[in-house]
Scaffold this motif. Structure first.
Motif, PDB file in Angstrom:
ATOM      1  N   ALA A  55       0.737  -1.175  -0.019  1.00 21.88           N
ATOM      2  CA  ALA A  55       0.114   0.019   0.145  1.00 21.88           C
ATOM      3  C   ALA A  55       0.825   1.268  -0.191  1.00 21.88           C
ATOM      4  CB  ALA A  55      -1.012   0.029   1.078  1.00 21.88           C
ATOM      5  N   GLY A  56       1.790   1.122   0.730  1.00 21.22           N
ATOM      6  CA  GLY A  56       2.747   2.405   0.610  1.00 21.22           C
ATOM      7  C   GLY A  56       3.499   2.698  -0.670  1.00 21.22           C
ATOM      8  N   GLY A  57       3.850   1.822  -1.487  1.00 25.47           N
ATOM      9  CA  GLY A  57       4.389   2.054  -2.668  1.00 25.47           C
ATOM     10  C   GLY A  57       3.633   3.134  -3.847  1.00 25.47           C
ATOM     11  N   PRO A  58       2.454   2.845  -3.686  1.00 27.58           N
ATOM     12  CA  PRO A  58       1.562   3.730  -4.665  1.00 27.58           C
ATOM     13  C   PRO A  58       1.598   5.111  -3.971  1.00 27.58           C
ATOM     14  CG  PRO A  58       0.152   1.566  -4.534  1.00 27.58           C
ATOM     15  CD  PRO A  58       1.622   1.712  -3.676  1.00 27.58           C
ATOM     16  N   VAL A  59       1.632   5.166  -2.800  1.00 22.02           N
ATOM     17  CA  VAL A  59       1.447   6.408  -1.936  1.00 22.02           C
ATOM     18  C   VAL A  59       2.885   7.335  -2.016  1.00 22.02           C
ATOM     19  CG1 VAL A  59       1.410   7.812   0.300  1.00 22.02           C
ATOM     20  CG2 VAL A  59      -0.073   5.724  -0.110  1.00 22.02           C
TER      21      VAL A  59
END
Length: 215
Positions: A55-59
């Motif tokens: 989830a943190g990658g796209p952010v």
């Protein structure tokens, strides 16, 4: 002199299907320890960490794109977008690998975050309200400087909320469903089921006479 065998390799009293039964789990207190719950919780803890990376990658990529658009400099996007993509791919690889094998049981994994999606949402709501109050204090100055400054302040707030969701809500949701998810995968993944059945055949409680399950 007779040799003592501390953990006899006798046949388990109950089958794996018995311990996987939701009915058996419902009649057992959720805090009661068992080997199956230990495995599910350990696997869920590691999977939760990888889910935060997914989830943190796209952010991270979105933050790079936003910074480049607002500054007119493409460097942030050129650096953070690939890093975000790599982080997400690594998270997906780790997520799939962890969920397909039995976790290590020779160490205790401790998590400090919420253990359910409800707890994660409550924590993010609280932190989001604090961040919102701080951003509101910065809005008058941003309004005086123009619409671009307002967009930056609002964008930063949205990105911070997205980061909180990725780092808190997503992992807490994975943790909250760890046992249910483990049950489903043992029932549908032949290799994982075989590994659990092998563990059931040899595991004995080293501290007493605890049963293998329930889950």
């Amino acid at each position: 002199m007779t040799n003592s065998v501390p953990f006899p390799a006798d046949t388990p009293v109950h089958s794996l299907d018995h311990w996987l039964s939701p009915e058996v789990a419902r009649v057992s207190p959720p805090d009661a320890p068992s080997r199956l719950r230990q495995l599910a919780d350990a696997q869920g803890t590691v999977a939760a960490g990888w889910s935060g990376a997914i989830a943190g990658g796209p952010v991270l990529a979105l933050a790079g794109a936003f910074t480049s658009v607002m500054s007119g400099n493409p460097v942030a996007a050129l650096v953070l977008v690939p890093l975000g993509a790599v982080l997400m791919v690594l998270g997906l690889v780790g997520w799939r690998r962890v969920r397909a094998v039995l976790p290590r049981s020779d160490r205790v994994l401790i998590t400090r975050g919420p253990g359910s999606s409800r707890g994660g949402i409550a924590m993010v709501s609280f932190l989001g309200a604090i961040l919102g109050g701080i951003m509101i204090l910065a809005l008058p100055s941003a309004v005086a400087k123009g619409a671009g400054e307002v967009t930056i302040v609002v964008g930063i707030y949205v990105l911070l909320l997205a980061l909180l969701v990725a780092c808190i809500i997503v992992p807490s949701a994975v943790l909250g469903r760890a046992r249910e998810s483990f049950r489903l995968r043992v029932q549908t993944n032949p290799s994982l089921r075989r590994a659990v059945e092998e563990d059931l055949a040899v595991w004995r409680d080293p501290y007493g006479n605890a049963a293998y399950g329930p889950l």
